[in-house]
Design a protein around this motif. Structure first.
Motif, mmCIF file in Angstrom:
data_model
loop_
_atom_site.group_PDB
_atom_site.id
_atom_site.type_symbol
_atom_site.label_atom_id
_atom_site.label_comp_id
_atom_site.label_asym_id
_atom_site.label_seq_id
_atom_site.Cartn_x
_atom_site.Cartn_y
_atom_site.Cartn_z
ATOM 1 N N GLU A 107 5.764 16.853 6.163
ATOM 2 C CA GLU A 107 6.121 16.212 4.938
ATOM 3 C C GLU A 107 7.527 16.266 4.645
ATOM 4 N N VAL A 111 9.396 13.942 7.020
ATOM 5 C CA VAL A 111 9.486 12.512 6.415
ATOM 6 C C VAL A 111 10.399 12.426 5.176
ATOM 7 N N ASN A 112 10.486 13.582 4.488
ATOM 8 C CA ASN A 112 11.250 13.456 3.102
ATOM 9 C C ASN A 112 12.985 13.582 3.700
ATOM 10 N N LEU A 167 7.660 7.862 11.471
ATOM 11 C CA LEU A 167 6.979 7.278 12.598
ATOM 12 C C LEU A 167 6.041 6.141 12.254
ATOM 13 N N LEU A 180 -3.363 2.806 9.861
ATOM 14 C CA LEU A 180 -3.225 2.404 8.614
ATOM 15 C C LEU A 180 -4.616 2.973 7.747
ATOM 16 N N LEU A 186 -7.779 0.573 2.025
ATOM 17 C CA LEU A 186 -6.995 0.298 1.146
ATOM 18 C C LEU A 186 -6.378 -1.008 1.297
ATOM 19 N N THR A 187 -5.783 -1.808 0.303
ATOM 20 C CA THR A 187 -5.319 -3.061 0.500
ATOM 21 C C THR A 187 -3.971 -3.012 0.972
ATOM 22 N N GLU A 229 -1.556 -1.716 -1.322
ATOM 23 C CA GLU A 229 -1.547 -0.253 -1.509
ATOM 24 C C GLU A 229 -1.082 0.533 -0.301
ATOM 25 N N LEU A 283 2.723 0.467 -0.452
ATOM 26 C CA LEU A 283 3.291 1.492 -1.575
ATOM 27 C C LEU A 283 3.185 2.847 -1.259
ATOM 28 N N LEU A 284 2.258 3.425 -0.267
ATOM 29 C CA LEU A 284 1.864 4.648 -0.069
ATOM 30 C C LEU A 284 3.091 4.974 0.922
ATOM 31 N N ALA A 328 6.208 4.230 0.444
ATOM 32 C CA ALA A 328 7.474 4.416 -0.232
ATOM 33 C C ALA A 328 7.036 5.837 -1.369
ATOM 34 N N TYR A 329 6.268 6.636 -0.523
ATOM 35 C CA TYR A 329 5.891 7.713 -1.412
ATOM 36 C C TYR A 329 7.038 8.736 -1.609
ATOM 37 N N ARG A 375 11.144 5.707 -3.211
ATOM 38 C CA ARG A 375 10.354 5.209 -4.793
ATOM 39 C C ARG A 375 11.643 4.171 -5.372
ATOM 40 N N ILE A 420 11.837 0.963 -4.281
ATOM 41 C CA ILE A 420 10.656 0.251 -3.748
ATOM 42 C C ILE A 420 10.471 -1.346 -3.896
ATOM 43 N N ARG A 438 5.139 -0.751 6.786
ATOM 44 C CA ARG A 438 4.810 0.402 5.902
ATOM 45 C C ARG A 438 5.860 1.746 6.096
#
Lengths: 242, 290
Positions: A77, A80-81, A86, A93, A97-98, A101, A104-105, A107-108, A113, A116, A153
Motif C-alpha cells: 500500500e 502504491v502511495n 503495477l 480485475l 464490479l462494474t 467501479e 474508480l478503485l 484512483a484510491y 483522488r 479523478i 485502472r
C-alpha cells in the motif's frame, strides 16, 4: 525526475531461491523491458518491487527529484502511495464490479483522488470501449477489453512509475500488438517511466528504449539500445532457437 | 371467508415488517456477502441492541430509537474488537472457514448467556408513548410500533447503499472478497477495509435491536427465531446486494403476513423457505446477485 533502481536483489520462496543478485533500473521517461521465458524470475522481481515478496538481500529505491526513498520493507500500500503502480499478470480485475467501479478503485490513493475527473476522461478518451461499457461487470468483458481496463485502472492511480507484468498472456496476437502499442502511446502522453516484464520478444522490443534479459534469476545481458537487444546472441539462443 | 380488508391489512403489515427485516438482515448481507465472514452471531448482537435499548429505557427513560442511534459508535467499536480477535485468531492464518464458524458460534452463546445472567429469561419490553398508538388510512390500520421500524430500516438501507456505492471505502468493501491482493495493488489495506465493514455491520445491529424491541417483547434467545429467516432473506436477495436484501425483506414480510392471516402463523416459515427454494432453483445467485 523519477527513477527506479533495483540493486543486487536476492529473493525466493522459502528454500527455493529465484533471484540471484539482480540489478535493473528505469530512468525518467524510459520504457525498459525485462525479457525472459517462463520461470526465470521476471514476476518475482516485479513482486519484490511492489513489496509483495520481501527480498532476502539487496536494495530497491526510488529517486524522486533527487530524494531517495527505499522500498524494501514497505507495505504494498505504501509503495502504491508513493506512485508505483503495477498492471498485474492475469489482469486481476474485480470481476463482479462494474468497469467504472474498477477504474474508480484505481484512483484510491489520495494523490490520485484529486485528479479523478481528468484521469477518468483521459481513460475514456484512450479506450472509448470502456466508456460504452462502464456499467457492465468487468468479468463479462473479453480478454482484450479486460487488459485495456487493467491498464486504464493503473493509470487512474496517477503513477510516476508504471510496472507491467506480462501484458500479452492469454491474448490473441492482434490484441497483443494493440495493448503494447497502447502502453507506448500512454507512456508518451503521460510522460511515464515504464518497466515491463514480457516474454513476447518481438512485441516488447517494438516499444522498448532498452532492456535486460533475465535467465535463471540473473541478468545475463543488458541491451543499452533496442538494437543491441535484437542482435544479441542470447536472444537468438532463447527465442529464435538458432 | 375472504375479505378485502383483511388482505389489504395483511399486505401493509407485511411491507412494514419487511422494512424491519431489512434492518436486521443488512449486517449479515455485508459480513457474509461482501466480506466472506461467517458471522452467525449477528442476531445475538441485534438482541444485545434490544437489551441496550431496554436498559436505557428502563433506567433513564431514553427513547429506544434514540438509544439505537446513540449506541451505534459503541457497537462499531465492539465490531472492531470482534473482528480483531477473528483476524488474529483465524483469518490471518487462513483458517477462517470452519474455525471461524465455531468462533462466531461461541460469540453467539457468550452474548446470549451474558444477557441471560444479567436479565433472566423473562420477556422484556419498553415503554414509549407511541408504542400502542395507530392510525387508519381507509380500512387499513397502521401501528406506530411497525411504521417506525420500517422507516428506520429503510433509512439504514439507503444510507448503507449510498455508502457502498458512492465512497472509496464503499467500493473497496465491495471488492475486498473478490481479490484482496489486487486491492493492495490499488493502495488499499484489505484488513483495514474488512475491519471497517465488519464494524459497520455490527453498528447496524444497535439500531436493528432497538427496532426489534419496539415491535415486540424480547428474551435473550429470541435471536434464534430470526437466524433462519434472516439467512433466507440474505440468500434470496443475493448475497451482498443491499437493494436485493431490501426487496427480499419486503417479499418475505408480505408472504409471511399473508400466510399468517389466511392459513395460520405456523405455515409462514414453510412458505418463506418454499419461495427461497424456488428462487434458488431458478436463479442460484439470488434475485439481485451478481
Amino acid at each position: 525526475m523519477n527513477r527506479l533502481v533495483v540493486s543486487d536483489i536476492h529473493a525466493g520462496y522459502g528454500a527455493v531461491r529465484v533471484l540471484h543478485g539482480v540489478s535493473v533500473e528505469a530512468n525518467q521517461g524510459e520504457t525498459v523491458v525485462l525479457l525472459g521465458t517462463n520461470g526465470n524470475g521476471k514476476s518475482t522481481l516485479i513482486k519484490c518491487i511492489m513489496g509483495l515478496i520481501q527480498p532476502s538481500s539487496g536494495q530497491i529505491f526510488l529517486e524522486v527529484d533527487g530524494r531517495r526513498i527505499d522500498l524494501v520493507g514497505r507495505s504494498t500500500e505504501d509503495i502504491v502511495n508513493l506512485g508505483v503502480t503495477l498492471v498485474p499478470e492475469g489482469r486481476r480485475l474485480f470481476p463482479k464490479l462494474t468497469v467504472e467501479e474498477n477504474l474508480l478503485l484505481g484512483a484510491y490513493r489520495p494523490e490520485a483522488r484529486r485528479e479523478i475527473d481528468r484521469n477518468l476522461s483521459a481513460c475514456f478518451e484512450t479506450f472509448p470501449i470502456l466508456q460504452q461499457r462502464k456499467r457492465q461487470l468487468a468479468g463479462s468483458m473479453s480478454g482484450g477489453e479486460q487488459q485495456m481496463l487493467a491498464v486504464a485502472r493503473a493509470l487512474m492511480s496517477e503513477p510516476k512509475i508504471l510496472l507491467v507484468d506480462e501484458p500479452s498472456v492469454g491474448l490473441a496476437p492482434i490484441l497483443v500488438s494493440r495493448v503494447i502499442a497502447t502502453i507506448k502511446e500512454l507512456k508518451e502522453r503521460h510522460n511515464l517511466t515504464v518497466l515491463m516484464a514480457e516474454q513476447n520478444f518481438n512485441q516488447a522490443t517494438k516499444i522498448a528504449d532498452r532492456g535486460y534479459i533475465i535467465v535463471h534469476g540473473k541478468i545475463e545481458f543488458e541491451g543499452r539500445t533496442t538494437r543491441e537487444l535484437v542482435e544479441n546472441e542470447l536472444v537468438k539462443k532463447f527465442y529464435l532457437g538458432v | 371467508m375472504f375479505s378485502l380488508d383483511l388482505l389489504l391489512n395483511a399486505i401493509v403489515a407485511g411491507i412494514l415488517i419487511g422494512g424491519f427485516y431489512a434492518a436486521v438482515s443488512l449486517g449479515i448481507s455485508v459480513s457474509f456477502g461482501l466480506l466472506d465472514i461467517v458471522n452467525i452471531a449477528h442476531p445475538a448482537f441485534v438482541i444485545l441492541g434490544s437489551y441496550t435499548a431496554y436498559a436505557m429505557n428502563r433506567f433513564f427513560g431514553f427513547d429506544p430509537l434514540l438509544t439505537g442511534l446513540l449506541f451505534t459508535p459503541v457497537f462499531y467499536a465492539l465490531g472492531v474488537v470482534v473482528y480483531r480477535l477473528y483476524y488474529l485468531g483465524f483469518e490471518r492464518k487462513g483458517e477462517e472457514s470452519l474455525r471461524g464458524l465455531v468462533f462466531f458460534f461461541g460469540v453467539l452463546f457468550i452474548v446470549e448467556v451474558a444477557l441471560l445472567l444479567a436479565y433472566g429469561v423473562d420477556y422484556r419490553m419498553i415503554e414509549a408513548r407511541y408504542v400502542g398508538q395507530s392510525f387508519h388510512i381507509g380500512v387499513v390500520g397502521i401501528a406506530f410500533r411497525l411504521l417506525l421500524p420500517c422507516l428506520v430500516g429503510l433509512m439504514v438501507t439507503v444510507a448503507l447503499h449510498l455508502f457502498l456505492s458512492k465512497t472509496f471505502y464503499g467500493r473497496a468493501i465491495k471488492a475486498v472478497s473478490q481479490d484482496s491482493q489486487a486491492l493492495r495493488l490499488m493502495g488499499v489495506d484489505p484488513v483495514k477495509i474488512k475491519r471497517i465493514a465488519f464494524a459497520l455491520s455490527i453498528a447496524t445491529a444497535s439500531l436493528a435491536g432497538a427496532l426489534l424491541i419496539l415491535i415486540g417483547p424480547v428474551e435473550p434467545s429470541i435471536g434464534r427465531e430470526y437466524i433462519g429467516r434472516v439467512f433466507a432473506i440474505v440468500v434470496l436477495g443475493g448475497m451482498g446486494s443491499i437493494s436485493g436484501t431490501l426487496a427480499a425483506s419486503v417479499i418475505l414480510g408480505v408472504v409471511e403476513s399473508l400466510t399468517a392471516t389466511f392459513s395460520g402463523p405456523s405455515w409462514a416459515p414453510a412458505v418463506s423457505f418454499g419461495i427461497l427454494l424456488v428462487v434458488l432453483a431458478v436463479r442460484p445467485a439470488g434475485l439481485f446477485g451478481r
